[in-house]
Motif scaffolding. Structure first.
Motif, PDB file in Angstrom:
ATOM      1  N   LEU A 148       0.812  -1.214   0.000  1.00 19.48           N
ATOM      2  CA  LEU A 148       0.000   0.000   0.000  1.00 19.48           C
ATOM      3  C   LEU A 148       0.847   1.266   0.000  1.00 19.48           C
ATOM      4  O   LEU A 148       0.396   2.321  -0.476  1.00 19.48           O
ATOM      5  CB  LEU A 148      -0.952  -0.003   1.193  1.00 19.48           C
ATOM      6  CG  LEU A 148      -2.090  -1.025   1.097  1.00 19.48           C
ATOM      7  CD1 LEU A 148      -2.878  -1.085   2.395  1.00 19.48           C
ATOM      8  CD2 LEU A 148      -3.016  -0.693  -0.065  1.00 19.48           C
ATOM      9  N   HIS A 149       2.061   1.194   0.522  1.00 19.90           N
ATOM     10  CA  HIS A 149       2.953   2.361   0.505  1.00 19.90           C
ATOM     11  C   HIS A 149       3.307   2.779  -0.917  1.00 19.90           C
ATOM     12  O   HIS A 149       3.772   3.898  -1.141  1.00 19.90           O
ATOM     13  CB  HIS A 149       4.228   2.071   1.302  1.00 19.90           C
ATOM     14  CG  HIS A 149       4.001   2.013   2.773  1.00 19.90           C
ATOM     15  ND1 HIS A 149       4.969   1.600   3.669  1.00 19.90           N
ATOM     16  CD2 HIS A 149       2.905   2.324   3.528  1.00 19.90           C
ATOM     17  CE1 HIS A 149       4.475   1.648   4.898  1.00 19.90           C
ATOM     18  NE2 HIS A 149       3.232   2.084   4.829  1.00 19.90           N
ATOM     19  N   LEU A 150       3.098   1.871  -1.885  1.00 21.05           N
ATOM     20  CA  LEU A 150       3.415   2.171  -3.283  1.00 21.05           C
ATOM     21  C   LEU A 150       2.243   2.813  -4.022  1.00 21.05           C
ATOM     22  O   LEU A 150       2.398   3.248  -5.163  1.00 21.05           O
ATOM     23  CB  LEU A 150       3.821   0.892  -4.016  1.00 21.05           C
ATOM     24  CG  LEU A 150       5.062   0.163  -3.498  1.00 21.05           C
ATOM     25  CD1 LEU A 150       5.237  -1.156  -4.234  1.00 21.05           C
ATOM     26  CD2 LEU A 150       6.298   1.037  -3.658  1.00 21.05           C
ATOM     27  N   THR A 151       1.071   2.856  -3.404  1.00 27.26           N
ATOM     28  CA  THR A 151      -0.110   3.360  -4.098  1.00 27.26           C
ATOM     29  C   THR A 151      -0.060   4.886  -4.220  1.00 27.26           C
ATOM     30  O   THR A 151       0.529   5.571  -3.374  1.00 27.26           O
ATOM     31  CB  THR A 151      -1.395   2.966  -3.351  1.00 27.26           C
ATOM     32  OG1 THR A 151      -1.378   3.554  -2.041  1.00 27.26           O
ATOM     33  CG2 THR A 151      -1.504   1.448  -3.231  1.00 27.26           C
ATOM     34  N   PRO A 152      -0.683   5.424  -5.246  1.00 28.89           N
ATOM     35  CA  PRO A 152      -0.707   6.889  -5.403  1.00 28.89           C
ATOM     36  C   PRO A 152      -1.343   7.602  -4.211  1.00 28.89           C
ATOM     37  O   PRO A 152      -0.915   8.701  -3.838  1.00 28.89           O
ATOM     38  CB  PRO A 152      -1.541   7.096  -6.672  1.00 28.89           C
ATOM     39  CG  PRO A 152      -1.441   5.816  -7.420  1.00 28.89           C
ATOM     40  CD  PRO A 152      -1.335   4.741  -6.374  1.00 28.89           C
ATOM     41  N   GLU A 153      -2.350   6.970  -3.608  1.00 28.68           N
ATOM     42  CA  GLU A 153      -3.043   7.610  -2.488  1.00 28.68           C
ATOM     43  C   GLU A 153      -2.113   7.807  -1.286  1.00 28.68           C
ATOM     44  O   GLU A 153      -2.093   8.887  -0.669  1.00 28.68           O
ATOM     45  CB  GLU A 153      -4.249   6.761  -2.071  1.00 28.68           C
ATOM     46  CG  GLU A 153      -5.345   6.704  -3.114  1.00 28.68           C
ATOM     47  CD  GLU A 153      -5.122   5.623  -4.166  1.00 28.68           C
ATOM     48  OE1 GLU A 153      -6.013   5.431  -5.014  1.00 28.68           O
ATOM     49  OE2 GLU A 153      -4.062   4.959  -4.134  1.00 28.68           O
ATOM     50  N   VAL A 154      -1.354   6.778  -0.949  1.00 29.96           N
ATOM     51  CA  VAL A 154      -0.442   6.892   0.194  1.00 29.96           C
ATOM     52  C   VAL A 154       0.735   7.802  -0.142  1.00 29.96           C
ATOM     53  O   VAL A 154       1.165   8.612   0.689  1.00 29.96           O
ATOM     54  CB  VAL A 154       0.038   5.491   0.636  1.00 29.96           C
ATOM     55  CG1 VAL A 154       1.148   5.614   1.684  1.00 29.96           C
ATOM     56  CG2 VAL A 154      -1.131   4.690   1.197  1.00 29.96           C
ATOM     57  N   ARG A 155       1.239   7.694  -1.370  1.00 30.28           N
ATOM     58  CA  ARG A 155       2.336   8.582  -1.782  1.00 30.28           C
ATOM     59  C   ARG A 155       1.906  10.052  -1.694  1.00 30.28           C
ATOM     60  O   ARG A 155       2.682  10.920  -1.308  1.00 30.28           O
ATOM     61  CB  ARG A 155       2.782   8.235  -3.197  1.00 30.28           C
ATOM     62  CG  ARG A 155       3.559   6.914  -3.307  1.00 30.28           C
ATOM     63  CD  ARG A 155       4.964   7.086  -2.768  1.00 30.28           C
ATOM     64  NE  ARG A 155       5.713   5.848  -2.727  1.00 30.28           N
ATOM     65  CZ  ARG A 155       6.443   5.366  -3.753  1.00 30.28           C
ATOM     66  NH1 ARG A 155       6.464   6.019  -4.898  1.00 30.28           N
ATOM     67  NH2 ARG A 155       7.121   4.251  -3.613  1.00 30.28           N
ATOM     68  N   HIS A 156       0.648  10.319  -2.029  1.00 31.59           N
ATOM     69  CA  HIS A 156       0.139  11.693  -1.943  1.00 31.59           C
ATOM     70  C   HIS A 156       0.130  12.175  -0.488  1.00 31.59           C
ATOM     71  O   HIS A 156       0.542  13.307  -0.213  1.00 31.59           O
ATOM     72  CB  HIS A 156      -1.274  11.755  -2.523  1.00 31.59           C
ATOM     73  CG  HIS A 156      -1.944  13.083  -2.326  1.00 31.59           C
ATOM     74  ND1 HIS A 156      -1.588  14.221  -3.025  1.00 31.59           N
ATOM     75  CD2 HIS A 156      -2.944  13.461  -1.462  1.00 31.59           C
ATOM     76  CE1 HIS A 156      -2.337  15.233  -2.610  1.00 31.59           C
ATOM     77  NE2 HIS A 156      -3.170  14.804  -1.673  1.00 31.59           N
ATOM     78  N   VAL A 157      -0.342  11.331   0.419  1.00 29.27           N
ATOM     79  CA  VAL A 157      -0.379  11.722   1.827  1.00 29.27           C
ATOM     80  C   VAL A 157       1.030  11.956   2.359  1.00 29.27           C
ATOM     81  O   VAL A 157       1.292  12.932   3.077  1.00 29.27           O
ATOM     82  CB  VAL A 157      -1.108  10.655   2.671  1.00 29.27           C
ATOM     83  CG1 VAL A 157      -1.005  10.996   4.154  1.00 29.27           C
ATOM     84  CG2 VAL A 157      -2.566  10.550   2.269  1.00 29.27           C
ATOM     85  N   GLN A 158       1.971  11.073   2.012  1.00 26.38           N
ATOM     86  CA  GLN A 158       3.358  11.256   2.438  1.00 26.38           C
ATOM     87  C   GLN A 158       3.912  12.585   1.926  1.00 26.38           C
ATOM     88  O   GLN A 158       4.602  13.319   2.657  1.00 26.38           O
ATOM     89  CB  GLN A 158       4.213  10.099   1.945  1.00 26.38           C
ATOM     90  CG  GLN A 158       3.912   8.774   2.602  1.00 26.38           C
ATOM     91  CD  GLN A 158       4.674   7.618   1.983  1.00 26.38           C
ATOM     92  OE1 GLN A 158       5.153   7.716   0.851  1.00 26.38           O
ATOM     93  NE2 GLN A 158       4.784   6.519   2.709  1.00 26.38           N
TER      94      GLN A 158
END
Length: 283
Positions: free
Chosen positions: A243-253
């Motif tokens: 999940l750390h690779l998903t666009p959604e998590v990358r956006h939050v990071q």
């Protein structure tokens, strides 16, 4: 024994050893260095005469979870890790908490103030969790940063339905009193009485000889492990790394790095709060 700069403060109290998470300026958020020192302190207690270990937090919180500040290893350098490196880092945390689970001495978590995400993960792997009645306990962080890593370690205590509720509703919190009602914690006492109550409990347990305590602990652990606890705990590292690779998590990071953690949380909650009011008052 320990110095002012140590992230784990060790105190010997007769047959009880106290391990204090010592980053009060960051609400004892779990950094890589703190986790390393916790592992070293746990290893050191094995060779002592201690019969019981207590883990607690310095200052106004037990633990605010994994450090997700903009400059942290969790967020600040996430993009530099490969998927396998990320999985291995997460798995290392699980292996540390498994060492608590399999530690030859009973381990008590004394929880006050905030106990969030990784902090609740740690407490869930202790043998007995005793909480302040007004403790603020959360399975997942206030932002959607992954999944399948934290909440499975609640299943053996509160069941699947409540573990899902705490996981899926980002930032959902319960009090220490509710944690006892749910079965996540063994007992709750007023915050002002927590230290005295835990100390008395630890010394009462320590009346029983160490070898008997060890076998009693292993017998109960074996029953829980037959339900798959340690297997699904390890699988969570893989799910979270994916999940750390998903666009959604990358956006939050990225937003945490750009605007800071508090502002990123405000952005995440903005639409909900515009319609329903404060996230905290909705629960």
């Amino acid at each position: 024994m320990t110095g002012p700069g140590d992230l784990i403060h060790v105190e010997h109290d007769g047959p009880v050893t106290w391990l204090t998470l010592n980053r009060p300026d960051r609400l004892n958020a779990l950094s890589d260095d703190l986790l390393t020192q916790l592992g070293e302190a746990l290893d050191a207690t094995v060779t002592t005469d201690a019969r019981v270990v207590v883990i607690r937090g310095a200052g106004r919180a037990f633990c605010a979870g994994y450090d997700i500040a903009p400059d942290s290893a969790e967020v600040g350098y996430a993009a530099e890790r490969t998927p396998v490196q990320d999985r291995d880092r997460l798995l290392g945390n699980i292996e540390l908490f498994t060492r608590i689970w399999r530690h030859p001495q009973p381990v008590i978590a004394a929880v006050h103030g905030h106990c969030v995400a990784g902090g609740a993960q740690l407490a869930s792997m202790c043998d007995i969790t005793i909480v302040a009645e007004d403790a603020n306990i959360m399975t997942s962080p206030a932002l959607a940063l992954g999944g399948g890593y934290l909440s499975p370690l609640w299943v053996h205590r509160v069941g699947g339905q409540r573990a899902k509720l705490m996981s899926m509703d980002a930032g959902r919190r319960i009090t220490g009193s509710t944690a006892v009602e749910w079965g996540w914690a063994a007992e709750a006492v007023p915050a002002s009485e927590l230290h005295t109550f835990v100390r008395r409990t630890a010394h009462s347990i320590a009346r029983t000889p160490g070898p008997l305590l060890r076998m009693k602990k292993e017998a109960v652990n074996r029953a829980v492990e037959m339900e798959g606890l340690l297997t699904y705990a390890r699988m969570g590292a893989e799910t979270d790394a994916l999940l750390h690779l998903t666009p959604e998590v990358r956006h939050v990071q990225a937003r945490i790095k750009e605007v800071g953690l508090k502002a990123a949380i405000s952005e995440f909650n903005a639409d909900f709060e515009a319609e329903f009011g404060s996230v905290r008052s909705a629960r």
